[in-house]
Structures are given as C-alpha cells and as structure tokens.
Design a protein around this motif. Structure first.
Motif, PDB file in Angstrom:
ATOM      1  N   GLY A  81      12.633 -86.653 -33.504  1.00  0.00           N
ATOM      2  CA  GLY A  81      13.558 -85.939 -32.644  1.00  0.00           C
ATOM      3  C   GLY A  81      12.972 -84.708 -31.996  1.00  0.00           C
ATOM      4  O   GLY A  81      13.704 -83.946 -31.343  1.00  0.00           O
ATOM      5  N   LEU A  82      11.650 -84.497 -32.160  1.00  0.00           N
ATOM      6  CA  LEU A  82      11.001 -83.292 -31.659  1.00  0.00           C
ATOM      7  C   LEU A  82       9.778 -83.628 -30.820  1.00  0.00           C
ATOM      8  O   LEU A  82       9.102 -84.635 -31.070  1.00  0.00           O
ATOM      9  CB  LEU A  82      10.576 -82.397 -32.827  1.00  0.00           C
ATOM     10  N   PRO A  83       9.434 -82.780 -29.859  1.00  0.00           N
ATOM     11  CA  PRO A  83       8.206 -82.973 -29.088  1.00  0.00           C
ATOM     12  C   PRO A  83       6.989 -82.531 -29.889  1.00  0.00           C
ATOM     13  O   PRO A  83       7.111 -81.899 -30.946  1.00  0.00           O
ATOM     14  CB  PRO A  83       8.414 -82.059 -27.880  1.00  0.00           C
ATOM     15  N   ALA A  84       5.809 -82.848 -29.379  1.00  0.00           N
ATOM     16  CA  ALA A  84       4.567 -82.486 -30.072  1.00  0.00           C
ATOM     17  C   ALA A  84       4.419 -80.978 -30.202  1.00  0.00           C
ATOM     18  O   ALA A  84       3.851 -80.484 -31.181  1.00  0.00           O
ATOM     19  CB  ALA A  84       3.369 -83.077 -29.328  1.00  0.00           C
ATOM     20  N   SER A  85       4.913 -80.232 -29.244  1.00  0.00           N
ATOM     21  CA  SER A  85       4.846 -78.775 -29.291  1.00  0.00           C
ATOM     22  C   SER A  85       6.102 -78.193 -28.670  1.00  0.00           C
ATOM     23  O   SER A  85       6.861 -78.895 -28.000  1.00  0.00           O
ATOM     24  CB  SER A  85       3.601 -78.265 -28.550  1.00  0.00           C
ATOM     25  N   GLY A  86       6.343 -76.919 -28.910  1.00  0.00           N
ATOM     26  CA  GLY A  86       7.463 -76.234 -28.279  1.00  0.00           C
ATOM     27  C   GLY A  86       8.618 -75.906 -29.188  1.00  0.00           C
ATOM     28  O   GLY A  86       9.531 -75.172 -28.785  1.00  0.00           O
ATOM     29  N   ALA A  87       8.627 -76.423 -30.411  1.00  0.00           N
ATOM     30  CA  ALA A  87       9.699 -76.109 -31.353  1.00  0.00           C
ATOM     31  C   ALA A  87       9.252 -75.016 -32.311  1.00  0.00           C
ATOM     32  O   ALA A  87       8.057 -74.774 -32.517  1.00  0.00           O
ATOM     33  CB  ALA A  87      10.113 -77.351 -32.131  1.00  0.00           C
ATOM     34  N   THR A  88      10.220 -74.360 -32.906  1.00  0.00           N
ATOM     35  CA  THR A  88       9.975 -73.388 -33.974  1.00  0.00           C
ATOM     36  C   THR A  88      10.610 -73.927 -35.246  1.00  0.00           C
ATOM     37  O   THR A  88      11.755 -74.392 -35.226  1.00  0.00           O
ATOM     38  CB  THR A  88      10.591 -72.025 -33.631  1.00  0.00           C
ATOM     39  N   ILE A  89       9.870 -73.886 -36.351  1.00  0.00           N
ATOM     40  CA  ILE A  89      10.379 -74.386 -37.624  1.00  0.00           C
ATOM     41  C   ILE A  89      10.801 -73.221 -38.506  1.00  0.00           C
ATOM     42  O   ILE A  89      10.135 -72.176 -38.557  1.00  0.00           O
ATOM     43  CB  ILE A  89       9.327 -75.268 -38.329  1.00  0.00           C
ATOM     44  N   PHE A  90      11.955 -73.376 -39.145  1.00  0.00           N
ATOM     45  CA  PHE A  90      12.474 -72.392 -40.087  1.00  0.00           C
ATOM     46  C   PHE A  90      12.478 -73.043 -41.468  1.00  0.00           C
ATOM     47  O   PHE A  90      13.172 -74.034 -41.696  1.00  0.00           O
ATOM     48  CB  PHE A  90      13.883 -71.966 -39.692  1.00  0.00           C
TER      49      PHE A  90
END
Length: 271
Positions: A242-251
């Motif tokens: 559900g996520l792209p290879a880059s661009g997300a922040t993980i908490f």
C-alpha cells in the motif's frame, strides 16, 4: 538442519560470542552518541494518508520457535465486576515487533532506550517480490540497494529501509514459515547489504517475514552485526504493497518496558 537443531546451534554461538557483543555494543552506543540515530530525520511531506503496517497479534500468529506468542486470560468481566480486563502475556518477539540492539548484544540498547527521533523515519521500500518468487530464501543484496538508489535517489540518513518480499500473501498458511519439508524458508537481508546501509547512517531495517535474516541462515549474520551496531530491526511488517518505494514516513510505536530486547509494536506509515 531441523528447526530445533538450528535454534540450539544459534544459542551455542551466542554464548561463544559474548565478548564480541560487549565490544560491538560499546561501538554501537558510541555511534548513537555521535548522533547517527539521534539526529532528526528528514521527514516526508504528508498528504494525510495513513497505512497500518501492523498485524493483529493472536495466539495463532506464526512465531520463530513455533510457540504461541500471546495469551489472553480474563481477569475482570462485565457480569461479575462491571467492566472488562484481560491479563495479557506475550513473548517480546511476537507479531509485528521491534528487535532492539540488546536482543543480540549484551550491554546494547534496550527497547526503552531507543531514541524517540530514531522511531520516526523516512521509509524506503525495496521490492524483492520477483526474487522471492524464484527463491523463498532470497535476500536484499547490495545490488538491490544500488538499483533502488538509481530509481529513487539517495537513502536519507536516519531512514528505515524495508524489504517487501510479498510474503504477506502467505500469512495464515504454513508456507509463511516453512517449506514443504519443514525447514525455515523466507526472505531476509544479506549481511553485505546491511553493512552497506550501516555506512549510510540508516536507523533501522524492516522485513515482511519472521526474521531479518533469511530462513536458511545458519548463523544469523544480520542479527549479529546490525543490532550490536546500535541499530534496530522490525519484523512481520504488513501492508507494504500500500506504499510507494519512497515518500512515506514510518512511525514505530515501540514498547517501553525496562531492559526489553524488543516487543510488539504498532507501526504506521504516513504519506
């Protein structure tokens, strides 16, 4: 090698490497003090979309040693007490969980001492699905990291680098843990790759499988090198598709019990 034999072999190896752990843990703490993990990471811009990367932990959830990872026993009930409380008992390394440095390094950072800054990271996802379809013990190798960088740009310092092997599709099936002969079989990281990520100042690595090392590992080389270097790992990540290879922040909602070697965690990614 049978599962029990492998576990016994690793346990003996762990005892023989006690001095190595002390030295490595000290080095890892020094690196942390130098700011590698304490530095505020460059966070992604958020659009407000949140993806839950956490599996629900149940007694049926697969574990490395095959024992149920959690038990829930009623302590208070509505009829007798007017409210509900469960007594929950769990093994630290169950479900979607964090491996703290202390897990494989005597004197290493316990889970409660992981810095808050290191638990919020730019997320970089390496797609390993094609390799894993050919080899159940496929590994993220330096070439995969180089290809990711070629396609997406540099990996930020303080990032979490996660492997998406597609193994989540096997959840609920015995093949999530074992091959038809009963041997461990699942993808993981190669030590050569995690050594490369250490040099980049990466804070954590994550996998959608039971272990940072591939299932056929005889020596847990990634656990023995990555964790004693003061880094942490995340195992059994869900929903990476559900996520792209880059661009997300993980908490990383790591637990905070004293002297913990890790523990079940609620992991969220924000786009």
């Amino acid at each position: 090698m049978c599962n029990a034999c492998l576990i016994d072999s690793v346990r003996e190896s762990a005892l023989s490497r006690r001095d190595f752990f002390r030295r490595s843990a000290a080095a890892g703490l020094a690196a942390t003090a130098a700011g590698t993990l304490a530095a505020r990471p460059a966070l992604a811009q958020s659009s407000g979309k949140v993806v839950d990367l956490t599996y629900t932990l149940t007694p049926e959830f697969p574990t490395f040693d095959g024992k149920p990872g959690i038990s829930l026993d009623p302590d208070k009930d509505y009829a007798a007490d007017g409210y509900k409380i469960w007594k929950v008992s769990f093994f630290e390394h169950s479900g979607t969980h964090v491996d703290a440095p202390m897990h494989f390094a005597e004197g290493g950072l316990s889970v409660d001492n992981l810095t808050a800054e290191s638990l919020i990271c730019p997320l970089c996802i390496i797609d390993l699905k094609a390799k894993a379809a050919e080899d159940p013990n496929a590994m993220v190798e330096p070439e995969d990291i180089e290809n990711w960088i070629s396609d997406n740009g540099d990996i930020p310092e303080g990032a979490c680098v996660a492997m998406n092997s597609g193994w989540g599709a096997k959840m609920g099936d015995a093949s999530f843990r074992n091959d038809p002969e009963g041997n461990f079989a699942f993808p993981g990281f190669a030590k050569s790759a995690t050594d490369m990520l250490l040099g980049m100042g990466v804070a954590s690595i994550g996998v959608d499988t039971l272990s940072l090392d591939p299932g056929n590992s005889a020596d847990f080389a990634v656990h023995y090198s990555w964790l004693p270097a003061g880094r942490y790992g995340i195992e059994n990540l869900a929903n990476l598709d559900g996520l792209p290879a880059s661009g997300a922040t993980i908490f990383v909602g790591a637990p905070k019990h004293a002297n913990g070697t890790g523990g079940p965690a609620r992991i969220m990614a924000v786009l």
